[in-house]
Design a protein around this motif. Sequence first.
Motif, PDB file in Angstrom:
ATOM      1  N   TRP A 185       0.981  -0.768   0.122  1.00 47.50           N
ATOM      2  CA  TRP A 185      -0.184   0.308   0.391  1.00 47.50           C
ATOM      3  C   TRP A 185       1.084   1.533  -0.267  1.00 47.50           C
ATOM      4  O   TRP A 185       2.210   0.822   0.760  1.00 47.50           O
TER       5      TRP A 185
ATOM      6  N   VAL B 276      -5.381  -2.367 -16.425  1.00 46.92           N
ATOM      7  CA  VAL B 276      -4.643  -4.109 -15.789  1.00 46.92           C
ATOM      8  C   VAL B 276      -5.277  -4.506 -17.645  1.00 46.92           C
ATOM      9  O   VAL B 276      -6.004  -4.682 -17.805  1.00 46.92           O
TER      10      VAL B 276
ATOM     11  N   THR C 134      -8.193  -7.476  -5.423  1.00 49.04           N
ATOM     12  CA  THR C 134      -9.000  -5.900  -4.774  1.00 49.04           C
ATOM     13  C   THR C 134      -8.015  -4.994  -4.946  1.00 49.04           C
ATOM     14  O   THR C 134      -7.480  -4.927  -4.521  1.00 49.04           O
ATOM     15  N   ARG C 135      -8.590  -4.315  -5.014  1.00 46.68           N
ATOM     16  CA  ARG C 135      -8.110  -2.563  -5.731  1.00 46.68           C
ATOM     17  C   ARG C 135      -8.482  -1.749  -4.825  1.00 46.68           C
ATOM     18  O   ARG C 135      -9.967  -1.168  -4.119  1.00 46.68           O
TER      19      ARG C 135
ATOM     20  N   ILE D 106      -8.369   2.633  -3.979  1.00 50.06           N
ATOM     21  CA  ILE D 106      -8.091   3.983  -4.075  1.00 50.06           C
ATOM     22  C   ILE D 106      -8.737   4.303  -3.126  1.00 50.06           C
ATOM     23  O   ILE D 106     -10.221   5.126  -3.141  1.00 50.06           O
TER      24      ILE D 106
ATOM     25  N   PHE E 223     -11.570  -5.843  -8.789  1.00 48.01           N
ATOM     26  CA  PHE E 223     -10.436  -5.837 -10.212  1.00 48.01           C
ATOM     27  C   PHE E 223     -10.046  -6.889 -11.042  1.00 48.01           C
ATOM     28  O   PHE E 223      -9.345  -7.823 -10.652  1.00 48.01           O
TER      29      PHE E 223
ATOM     30  N   ASP F 193      -9.577  -3.274 -15.993  1.00 47.83           N
ATOM     31  CA  ASP F 193      -9.536  -2.052 -14.824  1.00 47.83           C
ATOM     32  C   ASP F 193      -8.313  -0.948 -15.186  1.00 47.83           C
ATOM     33  O   ASP F 193      -7.578  -1.039 -15.922  1.00 47.83           O
TER      34      ASP F 193
ATOM     35  N   HIS G   3      -3.052   3.793  -2.844  1.00 48.98           N
ATOM     36  CA  HIS G   3      -3.525   3.078  -3.407  1.00 48.98           C
ATOM     37  C   HIS G   3      -2.584   1.460  -3.241  1.00 48.98           C
ATOM     38  O   HIS G   3      -1.367   1.860  -2.921  1.00 48.98           O
TER      39      HIS G   3
ATOM     40  N   TRP H 247      -3.526  -2.383  -5.297  1.00 51.03           N
ATOM     41  CA  TRP H 247      -3.790  -3.892  -6.482  1.00 51.03           C
ATOM     42  C   TRP H 247      -3.131  -4.549  -5.814  1.00 51.03           C
ATOM     43  O   TRP H 247      -2.653  -5.476  -6.076  1.00 51.03           O
ATOM     44  N   GLN H 248      -4.275  -5.466  -5.030  1.00 55.93           N
ATOM     45  CA  GLN H 248      -4.272  -6.263  -4.872  1.00 55.93           C
ATOM     46  C   GLN H 248      -4.327  -7.650  -4.763  1.00 55.93           C
ATOM     47  O   GLN H 248      -5.704  -8.429  -5.321  1.00 55.93           O
ATOM     48  N   SER H 249      -3.686  -8.345  -5.574  1.00 57.84           N
ATOM     49  CA  SER H 249      -4.380  -9.837  -6.442  1.00 57.84           C
ATOM     50  C   SER H 249      -4.367 -10.906  -5.925  1.00 57.84           C
ATOM     51  O   SER H 249      -4.101 -10.575  -4.232  1.00 57.84           O
TER      52      SER H 249
ATOM     53  N   ASP I 280     -12.677   6.427 -12.363  1.00 53.73           N
ATOM     54  CA  ASP I 280     -12.079   5.326 -13.040  1.00 53.73           C
ATOM     55  C   ASP I 280     -12.239   5.276 -14.880  1.00 53.73           C
ATOM     56  O   ASP I 280     -13.715   6.015 -15.288  1.00 53.73           O
TER      57      ASP I 280
END
Length: 291
Positions: free
Chosen positions: A30, A41, A47-48, A50, A57, A61, A71, A73-75, A125
């Motif tokens: 983070w 992406v 899970t995103r 922001i 996501f 995205d 922000h 972008w948690q894979s 977005d």
Amino acid sequence: MKPILKKSVDSVVYSFTLKELVEPHFDPNWHFHPHYQLFTVLEGSGTRFIGDNIRHFEAGDTVFLGPNIPHLWQSDRVYFDHNSGLQTHGIVIYFTEDFLGDGFFEKSEMHPLKQLLEKGERGLDIFGGTRDYIRHELQNLHQYEGFERVLKFLAMLHELSQSNECSYIASFGYVNTHKVSETERMQKVHEYVMKHFKEEVRLSELASLVSMSESAFCRYFKSRTNKTFFDFIAEIRIGHACKLLHEGSLNITQVAYESGYNTISNFNRQFKDITGKTPFMYQKEYIKGIR
């Protein structure tokens, strides 16, 4: 890995930085940085986070972020398995407001772009035909050099400034109040919740993990994220449910239990509160949209 709050992305050669990111998973830290960011992406899901917004996501995205918006972008967890065979793929541009010199965006001709930068302070977005255009241009930008690359990039910003296919990400009035000293604390919160959201999340256990009382942690979390900790949990669970509904391999009751809900009524209520739709309608609209 030590959490990162500020991230160095400057280029010593070019006016802006273009990066293609191909890794087993996206950066799990983070963080925020003093740059604008245009990101898409191409592969990956998760899970995103922001600002104060949380959502699922997947490939497609595409966002435009202003400076200093935290922000991540948690894979999905499967991307961290050594033998998964999966990878993530994204393309990002980083730039500062003065990347073409001091006062460039203050000129009258640049007024639409200046407004775009101001909108980016809440994050945008990007969807529809504008998203398709941005994704195509990002994937081809590496073919250009010098002045032509700058022109292509400015054309992308111009397209964004004229488009109505953008929506705000962070809530109105959102302000980043995080400090460098809080990096490790917030990283622990994210990691704990992503690991345990499918089960009962014990506030006492998490508060102890970050060396705070339960009441102090709740006040701290609300002041930093504009939402209660339990609203945060609900948004992560519903984001995961959205992903499962997209995949379509489970019925709605199974999705509810796989997302951490013990009763279907509570799941349906929180799903509608967060998405504005029932799970059935959400899935139906998604299937209709991809046909």
